[in-house]
Design a protein around this motif. Structure first.
Motif, PDB file in Angstrom:
ATOM      1  N   VAL A  88       0.863  -1.195   0.000  1.00 47.41           N
ATOM      2  CA  VAL A  88       0.000   0.000   0.000  1.00 47.41           C
ATOM      3  C   VAL A  88       0.886   1.226   0.000  1.00 47.41           C
ATOM      4  O   VAL A  88       1.839   1.304   0.783  1.00 47.41           O
ATOM      5  N   SER A  89       0.525   2.198  -0.796  1.00 44.18           N
ATOM      6  CA  SER A  89       1.214   3.489  -0.743  1.00 44.18           C
ATOM      7  C   SER A  89       0.752   4.245   0.486  1.00 44.18           C
ATOM      8  O   SER A  89      -0.444   4.341   0.752  1.00 44.18           O
ATOM      9  N   ILE A  90       1.695   4.773   1.221  1.00 44.89           N
ATOM     10  CA  ILE A  90       1.354   5.702   2.287  1.00 44.89           C
ATOM     11  C   ILE A  90       1.095   7.052   1.631  1.00 44.89           C
ATOM     12  O   ILE A  90       1.899   7.494   0.813  1.00 44.89           O
ATOM     13  N   PRO A  91      -0.036   7.705   1.955  1.00 44.64           N
ATOM     14  CA  PRO A  91      -0.320   9.011   1.345  1.00 44.64           C
ATOM     15  C   PRO A  91       0.888   9.936   1.498  1.00 44.64           C
ATOM     16  O   PRO A  91       1.484  10.009   2.573  1.00 44.64           O
ATOM     17  N   SER A  92       1.228  10.628   0.414  1.00 45.64           N
ATOM     18  CA  SER A  92       2.485  11.374   0.432  1.00 45.64           C
ATOM     19  C   SER A  92       2.519  12.425   1.537  1.00 45.64           C
ATOM     20  O   SER A  92       3.578  12.694   2.108  1.00 45.64           O
ATOM     21  N   GLN A  93       1.356  12.993   1.857  1.00 48.13           N
ATOM     22  CA  GLN A  93       1.329  13.967   2.955  1.00 48.13           C
ATOM     23  C   GLN A  93       1.782  13.342   4.267  1.00 48.13           C
ATOM     24  O   GLN A  93       2.519  13.950   5.034  1.00 48.13           O
ATOM     25  N   PHE A  94       1.313  12.114   4.492  1.00 49.62           N
ATOM     26  CA  PHE A  94       1.686  11.425   5.728  1.00 49.62           C
ATOM     27  C   PHE A  94       3.155  11.007   5.669  1.00 49.62           C
ATOM     28  O   PHE A  94       3.903  11.122   6.632  1.00 49.62           O
ATOM     29  N   ARG A  95       3.526  10.520   4.491  1.00 52.71           N
ATOM     30  CA  ARG A  95       4.885  10.021   4.315  1.00 52.71           C
ATOM     31  C   ARG A  95       5.916  11.095   4.632  1.00 52.71           C
ATOM     32  O   ARG A  95       6.908  10.848   5.315  1.00 52.71           O
ATOM     33  N   SER A  96       5.628  12.304   4.150  1.00 55.90           N
ATOM     34  CA  SER A  96       6.626  13.360   4.361  1.00 55.90           C
ATOM     35  C   SER A  96       6.758  13.709   5.841  1.00 55.90           C
ATOM     36  O   SER A  96       7.829  14.109   6.295  1.00 55.90           O
ATOM     37  N   ILE A  97       5.681  13.513   6.607  1.00 55.97           N
ATOM     38  CA  ILE A  97       5.788  13.723   8.058  1.00 55.97           C
ATOM     39  C   ILE A  97       6.625  12.607   8.678  1.00 55.97           C
ATOM     40  O   ILE A  97       7.499  12.849   9.509  1.00 55.97           O
ATOM     41  N   LEU A  98       6.365  11.385   8.243  1.00 57.02           N
ATOM     42  CA  LEU A  98       7.133  10.249   8.773  1.00 57.02           C
ATOM     43  C   LEU A  98       8.623  10.413   8.494  1.00 57.02           C
ATOM     44  O   LEU A  98       9.464  10.062   9.317  1.00 57.02           O
ATOM     45  N   PHE A  99       8.923  10.951   7.320  1.00 60.41           N
ATOM     46  CA  PHE A  99      10.320  11.065   6.914  1.00 60.41           C
ATOM     47  C   PHE A  99      11.054  12.195   7.632  1.00 60.41           C
ATOM     48  O   PHE A  99      12.277  12.279   7.558  1.00 60.41           O
ATOM     49  N   GLN A 100      10.303  13.078   8.290  1.00 57.49           N
ATOM     50  CA  GLN A 100      10.946  14.239   8.892  1.00 57.49           C
ATOM     51  C   GLN A 100      12.055  13.886   9.869  1.00 57.49           C
ATOM     52  O   GLN A 100      13.064  14.564   9.955  1.00 57.49           O
ATOM     53  N   ASP A 101      11.847  12.794  10.605  1.00 59.71           N
ATOM     54  CA  ASP A 101      12.880  12.414  11.564  1.00 59.71           C
ATOM     55  C   ASP A 101      13.921  11.500  10.936  1.00 59.71           C
ATOM     56  O   ASP A 101      14.734  10.897  11.630  1.00 59.71           O
ATOM     57  N   GLY A 102      13.853  11.369   9.629  1.00 65.24           N
ATOM     58  CA  GLY A 102      14.880  10.604   8.930  1.00 65.24           C
ATOM     59  C   GLY A 102      14.675   9.107   8.911  1.00 65.24           C
ATOM     60  O   GLY A 102      15.389   8.393   8.212  1.00 65.24           O
ATOM     61  N   SER A 103      13.686   8.636   9.654  1.00 67.27           N
ATOM     62  CA  SER A 103      13.494   7.187   9.676  1.00 67.27           C
ATOM     63  C   SER A 103      12.691   6.734   8.465  1.00 67.27           C
ATOM     64  O   SER A 103      11.862   7.455   7.951  1.00 67.27           O
TER      65      SER A 103
END
Lengths: 152, 152
Positions: free
Chosen positions: A18-33
DNA sequence: AAAAATACCATGTTATCCCATAGATACCCA
DNA sequence: TGGGTATCTATGGGATAACATGGTATTTTT
């Protein structure tokens, strides 16, 4: 701090991705994980998910408990044992584990629902039922509230 | 620090070998050791296991006790006497010792359950019973938690 | 010599990577 | 402003790597 908002409906492909919605994904990526932290929601047929801040919150909760108590044993089984850190692939997708899919009764499509600090993943029909129920409750509550707060 | 999360079900082959879930294995390998430290869980029909940090933690725990107390004697017998450092083979498997298998009533399949700092190894049916109990207890405790932790 | 432990190899399944495409949105510049 | 182009996103597929698991050979122990 960035919040998870709005909802998105995505498909699960034959490989279970499943694709994580890009809006959510970019929040998840903020901490680099490259991870999505998740676990079966305690009181809904849904998956609770979030990023580092959510997992840290839960780890902190565990740290406050007496290390050798029954309470800690049970909680760590129920929380750590059922939690997962799903790897997000290079295209921004995850594969939900079987236990999570079972818990949320998911088949081939899901809805991501932002809840601020975290978000949930639902089977679409179940979510719309839940939403209806929630809206009903809100209306009931509002009647009560409106007596005290005319502004609402 | 990396935590043991989630659960995995693996088989024991005719030689008694079990694969350690790769997620767990990579945490164990972080300190360079090829060993899995383990002992019969004190209050469950399961095996407690972990890496170097777990064994160090237990050493530290013992150090804090009065050297000439009965308590220390009992604990060191209960923990060190029954502890083992199982070698992890080149394919990431271990052979569980007879006493450990007896204690956890294991036959041909096991569940590895992450508990943060350590993990447990269960006979699958016994684990699902324990998990039910744990979830029941967590829900009961939840009112207490929710006052402090809104995020959950 | 027998039994157990270890190393080594083989296989099927699953996850992961990489690339392709289609639809939508944003962008740009004449 | 309009028309075209680039970009982003969700989604699909093929190739590759990783993993759990089974088996055989070799070594060590007793």
């Amino acid at each position: 701090m960035q919040l998870f908002l709005s909802k998105f409906r995505n498909k699960i492909d034959q490989k279970g991705r499943v694709s994580i919605p890009s809006q959510f994904r970019s929040i998840l990526f903020q901490d680099g994980s490259q991870k999505m932290f998740c676990y079966p929601s305690l009181d809904a047929e849904a998956i609770d998910a979030g990023g580092d801040s959510l997992s840290r919150e839960i780890y902190a909760l565990m740290d406050n408990l007496d290390p050798y108590s029954d309470e800690k044993d049970f909680l760590s089984t129920a929380l750590f044992g059922l939690s997962e850190e799903l790897r997000i692939d290079s295209d921004g997708r995850v594969i939900l584990s079987e236990p999570l899919i079972q818990h949320a009764q998911i088949s081939h499509e899901v809805i991501f629902v932002g809840l601020g600090q975290k978000f949930q993943i639902w089977e679409p029909d179940r979510f719309s039922n839940y939403l209806q129920e929630a809206q009903k409750r809100v209306k009931e509550q509002r009647l009560l509230l409106s007596k005290k707060n005319k502004g609402l």
